[in-house]
Design a protein around this motif. Structure first.
Motif, PDB file in Angstrom:
ATOM      1  N   ASN A   1       5.576  -0.398  -4.212  1.00 22.25           N
ATOM      2  CA  ASN A   1       4.185  -0.049  -3.934  1.00 22.25           C
ATOM      3  C   ASN A   1       3.722  -0.551  -2.564  1.00 22.25           C
ATOM      4  OD1 ASN A   1       1.543   0.986  -4.914  1.00 22.25           O
ATOM      5  ND2 ASN A   1       0.971  -1.166  -4.703  1.00 22.25           N
TER       6      ASN A   1
ATOM      7  N   PHE B   1       3.611   1.687   0.798  1.00 19.20           N
ATOM      8  CA  PHE B   1       2.618   2.734   0.996  1.00 19.20           C
ATOM      9  C   PHE B   1       1.245   2.140   1.279  1.00 19.20           C
ATOM     10  CE2 PHE B   1       6.006   4.384  -1.634  1.00 19.20           C
ATOM     11  CZ  PHE B   1       6.317   5.570  -0.993  1.00 19.20           C
ATOM     12  N   GLN B   2       1.212   0.858   1.569  1.00 22.54           N
ATOM     13  CA  GLN B   2      -0.020   0.182   1.938  1.00 22.54           C
ATOM     14  C   GLN B   2       0.041  -0.201   3.416  1.00 22.54           C
ATOM     15  OE1 GLN B   2      -0.383  -3.166  -0.695  1.00 22.54           O
ATOM     16  NE2 GLN B   2      -0.384  -1.914  -2.551  1.00 22.54           N
ATOM     17  N   THR B   3      -1.100  -0.158   4.062  1.00 21.50           N
ATOM     18  CA  THR B   3      -1.175  -0.524   5.468  1.00 21.50           C
ATOM     19  C   THR B   3      -2.251  -1.579   5.660  1.00 21.50           C
ATOM     20  OG1 THR B   3      -2.832   1.158   6.027  1.00 21.50           O
ATOM     21  CG2 THR B   3      -0.520   1.822   6.134  1.00 21.50           C
TER      22      THR B   3
ATOM     23  N   ASP C   1      -5.858  -0.372   5.429  1.00 21.50           N
ATOM     24  CA  ASP C   1      -6.506  -0.187   4.133  1.00 21.50           C
ATOM     25  C   ASP C   1      -7.558  -1.255   3.863  1.00 21.50           C
ATOM     26  OD1 ASP C   1      -4.848   1.942   3.815  1.00 21.50           O
ATOM     27  OD2 ASP C   1      -3.476   0.956   2.424  1.00 21.50           O
TER      28      ASP C   1
ATOM     29  N   SER D   1      -8.463   4.132  -0.707  1.00 18.92           N
ATOM     30  CA  SER D   1      -7.840   4.660  -1.923  1.00 18.92           C
ATOM     31  C   SER D   1      -7.387   6.100  -1.727  1.00 18.92           C
ATOM     32  CB  SER D   1      -8.823   4.572  -3.096  1.00 18.92           C
ATOM     33  OG  SER D   1      -9.209   3.234  -3.339  1.00 18.92           O
TER      34      SER D   1
ATOM     35  N   ARG E   1      -4.244   6.173   0.393  1.00 17.88           N
ATOM     36  CA  ARG E   1      -3.055   5.754  -0.354  1.00 17.88           C
ATOM     37  C   ARG E   1      -2.522   6.884  -1.231  1.00 17.88           C
ATOM     38  NH1 ARG E   1      -3.822  -0.526  -2.431  1.00 17.88           N
ATOM     39  NH2 ARG E   1      -3.939  -1.471  -0.343  1.00 17.88           N
TER      40      ARG E   1
ATOM     41  N   ARG F   1      -0.754   9.390   0.907  1.00 15.52           N
ATOM     42  CA  ARG F   1       0.598   8.982   1.297  1.00 15.52           C
ATOM     43  C   ARG F   1       1.596   9.207   0.169  1.00 15.52           C
ATOM     44  NH1 ARG F   1      -2.110   3.874   2.765  1.00 15.52           N
ATOM     45  NH2 ARG F   1      -3.141   4.245   4.764  1.00 15.52           N
TER      46      ARG F   1
ATOM     47  N   ASP G   1      -4.969  -3.052  -6.855  1.00 18.60           N
ATOM     48  CA  ASP G   1      -4.542  -3.004  -5.457  1.00 18.60           C
ATOM     49  C   ASP G   1      -3.155  -2.378  -5.378  1.00 18.60           C
ATOM     50  OD1 ASP G   1      -4.615  -3.308  -2.733  1.00 18.60           O
ATOM     51  OD2 ASP G   1      -4.035  -5.408  -2.745  1.00 18.60           O
ATOM     52  N   SER G   2      -3.005  -1.214  -6.001  1.00 21.12           N
ATOM     53  CA  SER G   2      -1.726  -0.520  -5.992  1.00 21.12           C
ATOM     54  C   SER G   2      -1.914   0.907  -5.480  1.00 21.12           C
ATOM     55  CB  SER G   2      -1.104  -0.542  -7.390  1.00 21.12           C
ATOM     56  OG  SER G   2      -2.014  -0.004  -8.343  1.00 21.12           O
ATOM     57  N   LEU G   3      -2.006   1.884  -6.397  1.00 23.41           N
ATOM     58  CA  LEU G   3      -2.255   3.252  -5.949  1.00 23.41           C
ATOM     59  C   LEU G   3      -3.653   3.399  -5.357  1.00 23.41           C
ATOM     60  CD1 LEU G   3      -0.664   5.279  -8.881  1.00 23.41           C
ATOM     61  CD2 LEU G   3       0.356   4.693  -6.678  1.00 23.41           C
TER      62      LEU G   3
ATOM     63  N   ARG H   1      -7.287   1.073  -4.023  1.00 23.93           N
ATOM     64  CA  ARG H   1      -7.755  -0.249  -3.626  1.00 23.93           C
ATOM     65  C   ARG H   1      -9.189  -0.425  -4.073  1.00 23.93           C
ATOM     66  NH1 ARG H   1     -10.651  -3.265  -0.269  1.00 23.93           N
ATOM     67  NH2 ARG H   1     -11.454  -1.626   1.100  1.00 23.93           N
TER      68      ARG H   1
END
Length: 546
Positions: free
Chosen positions: A299, A302-304, A307, A316, A319, A322, A494-496, A498
């Motif tokens: 996971n 795919f976070q920056t 975000d 969100s 994400r 992406r 805080d996955s798919l 935020r």
């Protein structure tokens, strides 16, 4: 699989062992009392290199003691050496009683206590330590009649200045990235975590290169078992050269046979600081501007950093965008092949008629057509990366436009295939971390082959195998698909998506098990005594640890 890899490494080590440690010229012996002999040995070991600078002079009146200052040109700060060492040493040496140091040992002690104005110095008595410090950028001060040296930390030289991140740009976030200097990189993290609990452990890896490696973590947040496991794996690295983080990544990784990245590689200090505050560990290597962050989960790729500087609704949405682009990159061409070759009845009739009309006159099957286009785009992408920057982008864009249009005009490929392949290439650039993007590009060819062989059934089989393989992966004991497998609902904030920051009150449960709550009494982070860990005496691995 890992045990087989360990056996192969052991065999390779036995084949490539071309010297023993005892045969090295840097064996562990004491420094000689003769200055001339020490200088001769240094020149011999370093091959009388042209960048070896030796400044000799005499000190003391009436007794003339021979003294030498030695450093490697380019590794030390010349101005600091001139002002704080050479200039000070060449002045008339007299103590407060106007009595000159009579013996070499008295002179040596006087130099150390009254003359050298460098902040960090150390006494060196062993020959191996002297050479290691010298080639690390320190300046050595030797005196005739004294069997030890003074190591002065005056590292410097020409270094790249801090610039904007190239692979992880940000609109609202900080505009700085790591550089090749280890000290600069660790200081950039300390500016963001102003806490005494941010601990830095340094070590040298590589029998020949003696590369400086730093281990960063927040004491009180990091899992002690995780930390012990990292130390143990680093201590087992038996390589002559450590040129970058990739070497360490392949040595200490849980599974080297997987295409998925199991380490987060970043060039942003704020990303490293954020992960350290979640209980993770960062590994910095001198000469490499991209440290490793572990453990890493699927996971995270795919976070920056952006975000956390945007509104949570926008973050969100991006994400999810992406993730969708990632799925299209992985499955787009294979689904097109499966629909055209095996399941045309699933395509709307008007669209099917249009696609079949475009394919009239195309001499290749749809799989070969897709393979040619994907290969061409990959060649153009690689050419754009390797060519000079002002020319590379022009070659990639113009080459793609010209070749795509010419291929359609010549009847080699259809227009729809060009659209699918180009859309796939564009979608791949939405993946923030290039290591995940490269893995997706590689797996795409395998999914295309399955689609050409079995249609949608082949794609389904490939997805099942890929998901099963991903579920089996671990990064230093942490499941790779956490918090989805195993299912941890509290970490989904805080996955798919935020959630707003006030709702992100918990740290990842599987990573940090000492202080789950992000807010609360800061006394929970009070320091604990640090144990002395060396690479010669590594902590034993817990048998119950994953």
């Amino acid at each position: 699989m890992n045990s087989m890899w360990n056996r192969l490494l052991k065999k390779q080590k036995e084949k490539t062992m071309y010297y023993e440690e005892s045969e090295l010229p840097t064996k562990d012996v004491k420094i000689s009392q003769s200055l001339d002999e020490n200088i001769k040995n240094i020149k011999e070991v370093l091959g009388d290199s042209g960048d070896l600078i030796i400044r000799q002079f005499k000190m003391g009146k009436p007794t003339q003691h021979k003294v030498a200052a030695i450093h490697i040109n380019g590794l030390a700060d010349k101005e600091l050496i001139s002002v704080s060492i050479i200039e000070r040493l060449m002045e008339n040496v007299k103590n407060t009683d106007n009595v000159d140091p009579e013996t070499p040992k008295e002179l040596f002690a006087y130099i150390k206590e009254n003359i050298i104005t460098v902040a960090t110095i150390e006494d060196i008595t062993e020959w191996k330590k002297l050479l290691s410090s010298l080639i690390s950028g320190q300046t050595m001060i030797l005196a005739d009649g004294v069997n030890k040296a003074i190591g002065c930390s005056v590292q410097g030289g020409e270094l790249r200045s801090i610039a904007e991140p190239l692979t992880e740009p940000s609109v609202r976030g900080p505009k700085e990235s790591f550089v090749e200097a280890l000290i600069t990189n660790t200081s950039m993290v300390r500016r963001r975590i102003k806490s005494p609990n941010l601990w830095v452990e340094t070590m040298k890896l590589g029998k020949v290169t003696q590369t400086d490696v730093a281990l960063l973590y927040v004491n009180g947040l990091v899992n002690e078992k995780l930390l012990a496991e990292v130390r143990e794996r680093l201590g087992k690295i038996e390589a002559d050269e450590i040129m970058g983080t990739n070497t360490i990544e392949e040595w200490i990784g849980d599974n080297i046979w997987t295409p998925w990245p199991t380490f987060l590689v970043t060039e942003r200090p704020d990303v490293v600081a954020g992960n350290l505050m979640e209980g993770r560990v960062a590994i910095f290597v001198d000469g490499t501007p991209m440290p490793l962050v572990l453990p890493a989960t699927w996971n995270q790729f795919f976070q920056t950093a952006e975000d956390y500087y945007l509104n949570w609704t926008v973050a969100s949405f991006l994400r999810l965008l992406r993730i969708i682009a990632f799925l299209f990159t992985l499955l787009g061409p294979s689904l097109f092949i499966a629909f055209i070759a095996y399941h045309p009845e699933m395509i709307p009739t008007p669209l099917l008629i249009s696609l079949q009309a475009q394919r009239q006159g195309v001499p290749f099957p749809v799989f070969i057509e897709a393979l040619l286009m994907e290969f061409t785009f990959e060649v153009l992408r690689e050419a754009g990366v390797r060519m000079p920057r002002p020319v590379g982008q022009a070659v990639s864009i113009v080459g793609a436009l010209v070749l795509g249009d010419a291929a359609v005009a010549a009847g080699i490929v259809s227009s729809a295939m060009v659209i699918v392949v180009a859309g796939t290439a564009i979608a791949s650039f939405t993946v923030p971390h290039y290591t995940m993007m490269d893995a997706t590009r590689l797996l795409r060819f395998g999914m295309m082959t399955l689609a050409a062989s079995f249609g949608l059934y082949g794609i389904g089989l490939g997805v099942i195998v890929l998901v099963a393989h991903t579920c089996s992966l671990r990064s230093f004991g942490i499941p790779y698909l956490a918090p989805f497998a195993p299912l941890i609902i509290s970490d989904w904030k805080d996955s798919l998506l935020r959630f707003p920051k006030p709702l992100l009150s918990n740290r990842p449960r599987l990573v940090s098990q000492k202080k789950i709550m992000r807010a609360g009494d800061t006394q929970d982070l009070r320091p604990t005594p640090r144990k002395n860990h060396t690479l010669d005496q590594e902590p034993k691995r817990d048998s119950n640890e994953s």
